[in-house]
Design a protein around this motif. Structure first.
Motif, short mmCIF file in Angstrom:
data_model
loop_
_atom_site.label_atom_id
_atom_site.label_comp_id
_atom_site.label_asym_id
_atom_site.label_seq_id
_atom_site.Cartn_x
_atom_site.Cartn_y
_atom_site.Cartn_z
N ALA A 157 -1.83 -3.36 2.73
CA ALA A 157 -0.90 -4.11 1.88
C ALA A 157 -1.63 -4.73 0.69
O ALA A 157 -1.10 -4.76 -0.44
N LEU A 158 -2.84 -5.20 0.90
CA LEU A 158 -3.64 -5.75 -0.20
C LEU A 158 -3.96 -4.66 -1.22
O LEU A 158 -3.85 -4.89 -2.44
N MET A 159 -4.35 -3.49 -0.74
CA MET A 159 -4.65 -2.38 -1.65
C MET A 159 -3.43 -1.99 -2.48
O MET A 159 -3.54 -1.73 -3.68
N ALA A 160 -2.26 -1.98 -1.84
CA ALA A 160 -1.03 -1.68 -2.58
C ALA A 160 -0.77 -2.73 -3.64
O ALA A 160 -0.38 -2.41 -4.78
N GLY A 161 -0.99 -4.01 -3.30
CA GLY A 161 -0.81 -5.08 -4.27
C GLY A 161 -1.78 -4.97 -5.43
O GLY A 161 -1.40 -5.16 -6.60
N LEU A 162 -3.03 -4.67 -5.13
CA LEU A 162 -4.03 -4.52 -6.19
C LEU A 162 -3.71 -3.32 -7.08
O LEU A 162 -3.89 -3.38 -8.31
N ALA A 163 -3.24 -2.23 -6.48
CA ALA A 163 -2.88 -1.06 -7.28
C ALA A 163 -1.74 -1.37 -8.25
O ALA A 163 -1.69 -0.85 -9.36
N ASP A 164 -0.81 -2.26 -7.83
CA ASP A 164 0.30 -2.65 -8.71
C ASP A 164 -0.15 -3.61 -9.81
O ASP A 164 0.24 -3.46 -10.97
N LEU A 165 -0.97 -4.60 -9.42
CA LEU A 165 -1.33 -5.67 -10.35
C LEU A 165 -2.55 -5.34 -11.21
O LEU A 165 -2.71 -5.91 -12.29
N ALA A 166 -3.40 -4.45 -10.72
CA ALA A 166 -4.61 -4.07 -11.46
C ALA A 166 -4.81 -2.57 -11.33
O ALA A 166 -5.72 -2.10 -10.62
N PRO A 167 -3.98 -1.77 -11.97
CA PRO A 167 -4.08 -0.31 -11.84
C PRO A 167 -5.48 0.18 -12.19
O PRO A 167 -6.15 -0.35 -13.06
N GLY A 168 -5.91 1.20 -11.46
CA GLY A 168 -7.23 1.77 -11.71
C GLY A 168 -8.30 1.27 -10.77
O GLY A 168 -9.46 1.68 -10.88
N CYS A 169 -7.95 0.39 -9.82
CA CYS A 169 -8.94 -0.09 -8.85
C CYS A 169 -9.48 1.08 -8.03
O CYS A 169 -8.72 1.99 -7.65
N GLU A 170 -10.78 1.05 -7.75
CA GLU A 170 -11.41 2.04 -6.87
C GLU A 170 -11.77 1.35 -5.56
O GLU A 170 -12.33 0.26 -5.56
N PHE A 171 -11.47 2.03 -4.45
CA PHE A 171 -11.67 1.43 -3.14
C PHE A 171 -12.70 2.20 -2.33
O PHE A 171 -12.74 3.43 -2.35
N ALA A 172 -13.53 1.46 -1.59
CA ALA A 172 -14.47 2.04 -0.65
C ALA A 172 -14.57 1.09 0.53
O ALA A 172 -14.13 -0.06 0.46
N GLY A 173 -15.17 1.57 1.65
CA GLY A 173 -15.39 0.67 2.77
C GLY A 173 -15.01 1.25 4.11
O GLY A 173 -15.15 2.46 4.36
N VAL A 174 -14.50 0.39 4.99
CA VAL A 174 -14.16 0.74 6.36
C VAL A 174 -12.73 0.32 6.64
O VAL A 174 -12.36 -0.84 6.37
N GLY A 175 -11.95 1.22 7.16
CA GLY A 175 -10.56 0.90 7.48
C GLY A 175 -9.96 1.93 8.41
O GLY A 175 -10.63 2.89 8.82
N GLY A 176 -8.68 1.74 8.72
CA GLY A 176 -7.98 2.64 9.62
C GLY A 176 -6.96 3.49 8.90
O GLY A 176 -7.07 3.76 7.70
N GLU A 177 -5.93 3.87 9.63
CA GLU A 177 -4.95 4.82 9.09
C GLU A 177 -4.22 4.26 7.87
O GLU A 177 -3.98 4.99 6.90
N GLY A 178 -3.85 2.99 7.91
CA GLY A 178 -3.11 2.41 6.79
C GLY A 178 -3.92 2.37 5.52
O GLY A 178 -3.44 2.74 4.43
N MET A 179 -5.16 1.92 5.61
CA MET A 179 -6.02 1.85 4.43
C MET A 179 -6.40 3.25 3.94
O MET A 179 -6.52 3.48 2.73
N THR A 180 -6.56 4.19 4.87
CA THR A 180 -6.83 5.57 4.47
C THR A 180 -5.66 6.12 3.67
O THR A 180 -5.85 6.78 2.63
N ALA A 181 -4.45 5.87 4.14
CA ALA A 181 -3.26 6.35 3.42
C ALA A 181 -3.14 5.70 2.05
O ALA A 181 -2.58 6.29 1.12
#
Length: 384
Positions: A18-42
């Motif tokens: 949900a945080l990644m979705a919010g960041l994608a809306d409010l700050a388009p172009g964010c690049e993500f890396a790290g550790v997560g599960g199915e939701g963050m992978t999607a």
């Protein structure tokens, strides 16, 4: 902006997505890396390793996996150094995340860090906030009474709302479709293997003692634990159906008359669906003895804490017996006054957790961006 995120539990994965979705809306172009599960992978994250490597709880449960956890700590810290992110967001799982941050901050002292989910210092181990402060700059809190605890320890903190208020709910038609008896009961003995092994036998006995003949028992669970749950449920003295389909699980939460649930955030999911409950929980012997010495509150059920009531009955540790749970279930099922008291507490809980406001993922994203703006010298920025 490059953001490195770490989540170690399914609940943290949902927050991260949900945080990644919010960041994608409010700050388009964010690049993500790290550790997560199915939701963050999607949502666009390529996880360094399976998040399930980190999904353990309690001293007795951690010890057999300590070598693997140490390797994952080193691997994650090295990935932060290699990625050189603009921001690191650690999500819950403080035992793992803070060890990673200690290494990452040693290599890069100016690394901006946000931690999502304030430690429950109001319940136990109050010094955790002070120990966290040298490694964390800003905290995103799920509960409205948490920011002052974090601020007192030297971190900035925003209450961003609890994700349960934005979770989808089943329709009345979906709830009616799954309901096949006059009495429908949810059994929720946890989402971790250890919880299921300890609680499912007691829950099954309690249901057998408490429920009228013909009651429908539904057991929502995560797919990863479905086989273990079915192996436990088949031993119960009352028939029960294990559900893994998300739509069926939502319908079950909406349809149930009462739930017997493990302690945790599931109490808030039940509250969001206006479902009265009884809470039971036990841990491995050593972990439970330690917890009994450290916990400062007379309740750990979040509905009770947020609503400032004690409407939800709970039985923890040695009190978590089939007989106690069965008696409480009968009381809730047959007493309209108890049901009304719980529903009033649940409505107040949802209101205080942000129901009706902006989505928590967007509020969390706005808080992260405001923190980064302040850090860059952009002056005061409105925060959630």
């Amino acid at each position: 902006m490059k953001i490195f995120l770490i989540a170690g539990e399914p609940s943290g994965d949902a927050l991260g997505a949900a945080l990644m979705a919010g960041l994608a809306d409010l700050a388009p172009g964010c690049e993500f890396a790290g550790v997560g599960g199915e939701g963050m992978t999607a949502a666009g994250l390529a996880s360094l390793f399976p998040m399930s490597d980190l999904s353990v709880m309690g001293l007795a449960e951690v010890l057999p996996r300590i070598s693997l956890l140490r390797r994952r700590i080193a691997q994650t810290a090295q990935a932060i150094a290699d990625t050189r992110p603009d921001l690191v967001v650690t999500i819950d799982s403080p035992d793992f995340c803070l060890r990673v941050l200690k290494r990452a901050r040693a290599a890069r002292p100016d690394l901006p860090v946000v931690h999502y989910v304030a430690p429950s210092v109001w319940a136990w181990r109050p010094k955790r906030a002070a120990r966290m402060a040298p490694l964390v700059d800003h905290v995103l809190a799920l509960l409205p009474f948490e920011p002052p605890y974090m601020q007192a320890a030297g971190m900035s903190c925003d209450f961003v709302g609890h994700p349960v208020v934005a979770a989808p709910r089943a329709s009345e038609a979906e709830a009616r479709a799954i309901r096949q008896s006059e009495t429908v009961v949810l059994a929720l003995p946890g989402s971790r293997g250890g919880e299921i092994a300890r609680l499912a036998p007691r829950f099954g006995q309690a249901l057998g003692l408490a429920l009228p003949k013909g009651a429908q028992v539904l057991v929502p669970t995560v797919a990863a634990q479905a086989d273990q749950m079915r192996a436990e449920v088949v031993k119960w003295p009352i028939p029960a159906q294990v559900l893994t389909d998300p739509a069926q699980k939502r319908a079950a939460f909406r349809a149930a008359d009462v739930a017997l649930a493990a302690s945790g955030t599931v109490s808030l999911e039940l509250a969001a669906n206006d479902t009265p409950m009884v809470i039971g929980y036990d841990m491995a012997w050593l972990t439970q003895r330690i917890a009994e010495r450290l916990i400062k509150l007379d309740t750990v059920t979040l509905v009770n804490l947020v609503s400032e009531t004690r409407a939800v009955p709970e039985y923890l540790g040695r009190a978590c017996t089939a007989e106690n749970l069965a008696r409480a279930l009968r009381d809730v099922l047959t007493d309209p006054a108890r049901q009304a008291a719980q529903r009033a507490a649940m409505r107040l809980t949802m209101e205080r957790l942000g129901q009706g406001g902006d989505r928590p993922g967007h509020r969390a994203a706005a808080s992260c961006l405001a923190f980064m703006n302040r850090r860059a010298g952009g002056g005061p920025t409105p925060t959630p």
